[in-house]
Design a protein around this motif. Structure first.
Motif, short mmCIF file in Angstrom:
data_model
loop_
_atom_site.label_atom_id
_atom_site.label_comp_id
_atom_site.label_asym_id
_atom_site.label_seq_id
_atom_site.Cartn_x
_atom_site.Cartn_y
_atom_site.Cartn_z
N LYS A 314 0.83 -1.22 0.00
CA LYS A 314 0.00 0.00 0.00
C LYS A 314 0.86 1.27 0.00
CE LYS A 314 -2.07 -1.44 3.78
NZ LYS A 314 -1.57 -2.82 3.86
N SER A 315 1.88 1.30 0.85
CA SER A 315 2.70 2.50 0.97
C SER A 315 3.46 2.79 -0.32
CB SER A 315 3.68 2.36 2.13
OG SER A 315 2.99 2.24 3.36
N ALA A 319 2.89 6.10 -2.67
CA ALA A 319 4.00 7.00 -2.98
C ALA A 319 4.17 7.14 -4.49
CB ALA A 319 5.28 6.48 -2.34
N TYR A 335 3.66 15.04 3.68
CA TYR A 335 3.70 13.60 3.98
C TYR A 335 3.80 13.40 5.48
CZ TYR A 335 5.75 8.97 4.73
OH TYR A 335 6.00 7.71 5.19
N ARG A 337 3.67 9.92 8.36
CA ARG A 337 3.41 8.52 8.71
C ARG A 337 2.64 8.51 10.02
NH1 ARG A 337 4.55 3.53 7.29
NH2 ARG A 337 4.67 1.94 8.91
N LEU A 389 -0.09 13.02 1.50
CA LEU A 389 0.00 11.57 1.65
C LEU A 389 0.07 11.23 3.13
CD1 LEU A 389 0.36 8.68 0.70
CD2 LEU A 389 2.77 9.17 0.25
N ASP A 391 0.25 8.11 5.52
CA ASP A 391 0.59 6.70 5.41
C ASP A 391 0.33 5.96 6.72
OD1 ASP A 391 1.57 4.37 4.28
OD2 ASP A 391 3.66 4.84 4.69
N ASP A 392 -0.31 4.79 6.60
CA ASP A 392 -0.52 3.88 7.74
C ASP A 392 -1.44 4.50 8.79
OD1 ASP A 392 -0.30 1.55 9.22
OD2 ASP A 392 1.55 2.16 10.21
N THR A 414 -3.24 5.65 3.30
CA THR A 414 -3.11 4.19 3.32
C THR A 414 -3.51 3.68 4.70
OG1 THR A 414 -0.82 4.02 4.11
CG2 THR A 414 -1.14 4.40 1.75
#
Length: 710
Positions: A314-315, A319, A335, A337, A389, A391-392, A414
């Motif tokens: 997914k990551s 990206a 971005y 996380r 973005l 992420d997670d 994601t």
């Protein structure tokens, strides 16, 4: 009464420091105090007290600790400050909290700095720092409290920088030089401390030493981080070279140095996107579809949630898409996380701090509360067209404050979970790579010629890896280090299912590690179900199978299966004509489920499950037992016996095979005989599905091709 969190957790009343019991009640009090005035959910409190591995009786234990704290606070003269409020508890501070005093004094000091009232600023900021008695939350930092402690420490350092700025403005060079020398040694990457030391040394006429501080700092940054010093530190160096002593302003930027050295302002829009892997392979249809949707801005916020099982990529996919669409968003990229699968998801306020820093907000100007940080973020993104973005992600509540205000921006999230509660979001489901894509990924790492020379072995490796990029990348990395190994040798190692998961790891990644967060989030009953599926070696199953194995009401069985689906530990195959949904446990997940079961269940559990499920099916297959749909939670009059058998037969076949493996061959024979009799009794009325089941029944004792054998 004083409540203290900037150091060891303490409550001070008229009689002095109050005894609070052991470490766990102190952690509970700390979690409530840093959120005082707000309800803290039981789950969040449990994580703060025990960390990710909270015991099963957390609610009762938390109630005990709350009672302990209430008794201690009442004895100190503060009765009933902890209140029970769904879905957890709330504390109302009847007195002062040192953290709030620190924030209040720091805010006042920065306001005085902005107005040029340096004496007042230095005094207020000094008083703010005097609130600290040691590391924040000392001795109780666990779970998300560790993140809160780190955030408070960052605020302390920023306030210390502000205080030194005010003292430098007062030409107190002698007073701060020794302190700054120690701070530069302790925090070698904080450029503001280094620039302040250079300023103090230059003010004392010690220009060569100031330049040496710059040179050593540049060496540290280049050697350890691969970075050159920032614009402000370079500006201070230029001012020292000219023989001047610049005084940093409230933001840590020397107005005099910047003006005279010609240092440029912000270096354009932020561009912090992580790189996609160089050997990124496949996903062409999904990439075309998603880039087509996001390449042009619209008046409705475009939020896409990329979801899929652990290790599906997914990551990397997100990206890749973000990089491809970024030229259409001229104001840059953001971005972050979110650590949703780490056991300690990032708090939205901490993430906003990072995003605001990417947008150019200095550490000293970061808002103190979540509401203020969200408002500042929305203000800064209101007129910018950006790619964001995230992420997670863990859940919708974590994501919502991080959405930019401009609907012309694109947001890619994601997440392991399917986050359907975000307004305007659409899911992008990533499944395993197909056979061709899997072989192309192998070829990208270990050379195409090597894969082309051994196509059969490459196909086997791809199948054993279930099309998961994390597994394929692990195999490819190991094969690339062994160029003389034939592919069929490694395929043979993967064929041994007992050691397959051991083979699917690298030094910095591991399939088990990827799966563990989802497993830990399962409730106790869903974990029993996951264990049972692993022990029974079941691949395809219906909720009726689960109900029979665990002696559960059909509705409860279906809810447990959906927990597995929500956490990407099972997949939906199709809707059965019997009214049930057929589910699938991929081979690597079955191996992981069996591993966890064998580690956490008593010996003989598989045999018990086989006996229970066999007895359940025998009762339904008995002509005297009535229509087979009755116990499956359906309307019996609508369940065709042939369709029912066709739906349950894949699970029956695997369980019969497991019965032989665990020494219960008699159960397998009885079930096979009952299936054959069931078919014979109804052969005159059999439709195609029943005849298919009849054709399969005589061979049930042969190991099925797709069995996960031990």
């Amino acid at each position: 009464m004083e409540f203290r969190v900037l150091g060891p957790i303490e409550v001070v009343g008229d009689g002095g420091v109050t005894g609070l019991g052991g470490r766990k009640p102190r952690r509970l009090l700390a979690a409530l105090l840093v959120n005082h005035g707000r309800v803290v959910a039981t789950a969040a409190l449990a994580e703060a007290v025990w960390g990710p591995g909270a015991p099963g009786r957390t609610r009762a234990l938390l109630h005990t600790y709350v009672s302990t704290l209430r008794t201690a606070l009442a004895a100190a003269g503060a009765p009933a400050v902890i209140h029970t409020r769904a879905p957890g508890y709330l504390i109302q501070v009847d007195g002062t909290l040192d953290r709030d005093e620190f924030v209040r004094l720091g805010t006042a000091g920065r306001a005085a700095t902005a107005a040029g009232r340096w004496h007042e600023a230095a005094q207020l900021l000094r008083q703010a720092l005097e609130q600290w008695r040691g590391p924040a939350l000392e001795g109780v930092e666990s779970g998300w409290l560790a993140g809160e402690a780190a955030r408070l420490e960052e605020l302390r350092l920023a306030t210390l920088e502000d205080r030194i700025t005010a003292e430098l403005a007062l030409h107190a060079w002698d007073a701060v030089t020794a302190e700054l020398t120690d701070l530069v040694l302790r925090y070698p990457f904080r450029e503001r401390f280094r620039g302040q030391l250079m300023t103090a040394l230059a003010g004392l006429g010690r220009h060569p030493e100031a330049l040496e501080v710059y040179r050593s700092g540049r060496d540290v940054l280049v050697e350890q981080l691969g970075l050159e010093p920032g614009p402000w530190l370079r500006a201070v160096q230029q001012a020292v070279l000219r023989g001047t002593a610049p005084v940093p302003d409230a933001d840590g930027v020397s107005a005099a140095a910047t003006a005279t050295a010609g240092v440029p302002g912000p270096a354009g829009p932020p561009q912090p996107l992580p790189p996609a892997p160089d050997d990124f392979t496949g996903r062409e249809p999904e990439i075309r579809a998603l880039t087509g949707e996001l390449s042009t801005a619209s008046h409705q916020r475009a939020v896409r949630v990329v979801t899929g099982p652990a290790g599906v990529g997914k990551s990397a996919f997100a990206a890749r898409v973000a990089q491809l669409i970024s030229p259409g968003y001229p104001d840059g990229q953001l971005y972050a996380r979110l650590d949703g699968t780490t056991g300690t998801p990032a708090r939205p306020h901490a993430v906003l701090d990072r995003l605001l820093r990417q947008l150019g907000v200095p550490a000293t100007a970061l808002p103190q509360g979540l509401a203020e940080a969200t408002a500042r973020y929305r203000s800064l993104t209101a007129r910018r067209r950006m790619v964001v973005l995230l992420d997670d992600a863990y859940d919708e509540q974590q994501v919502r404050p991080l959405l930019p205000a401009n609907p012309a921006s694109a947001v890619i999230v994601t997440a392991r979970r399917r986050l359907t509660g975000i307004a305007g979001a659409r899911l992008v489901e990533l499944g395993p790579l197909d056979g061709d894509e899997s072989r192309r990924m192998l070829a990208a790492v270990i050379w195409a010629e090597r894969v082309a020379a051994q196509p059969a072995a490459a196909r086997l490796i791809a199948r054993y890896c279930d099309g998961l990029p994390v597994a394929l990348r692990a195999v490819a990395a190991r094969l690339s280090r062994r160029p003389r190994w034939p592919l069929h040798l490694f395929a043979g190692r993967l064929a041994d299912e007992r050691g397959r998961l051991d083979e699917l790891h690298t030094a910095d990644d591991d399939l088990r590690t990827r799966l563990a967060p989802s497993y830990r989030q399962l409730g106790a009953s869903a974990r029993v179900l996951f264990h049972s599926l692993g022990l029974l070696r079941v691949a395809e199953f219906t909720p009726a199978t689960v109900a029979g194995a665990l002696r559960l009401p059909p509705r409860h069985a279906e809810q447990l299966v959906e927990q597995l689906v929500d956490l990407q530990l099972a997949e939906v195959v199709r809707y059965e004509p019997t009214g049930q949904i057929r589910y699938w446990l991929p081979p690597l997940l079955r191996l992981y489920a069996r591993e966890r079961a064998e580690a956490e269940t008593p010996p003989g559990a598989a045999g018990v499950l086989v006996a229970l499920l066999t007895a359940y099916w025998l009762r339904l297959l008995d002509p005297a037992g009535g229509r087979p749909g009755a116990d499956a939670g359906h309307r019996a009059s609508r369940v065709d016996p042939g369709r029912w058998l066709a739906a349950e037969y894949p699970a029956m076949r695997m369980v019969m095979h497991t019965a032989v493996l665990v020494g219960r061959a008699g159960d397998a024979r009885r079930l096979a005989t009952a299936v054959a009799r069931f078919v014979d009794d109804r052969a005159g009325r059999a439709g195609p599905t029943l005849l298919f089941a009849a054709a399969q029944a005589p061979v049930v004792l042969a190991p099925p091709r797709d069995a996960v054998a031990g």
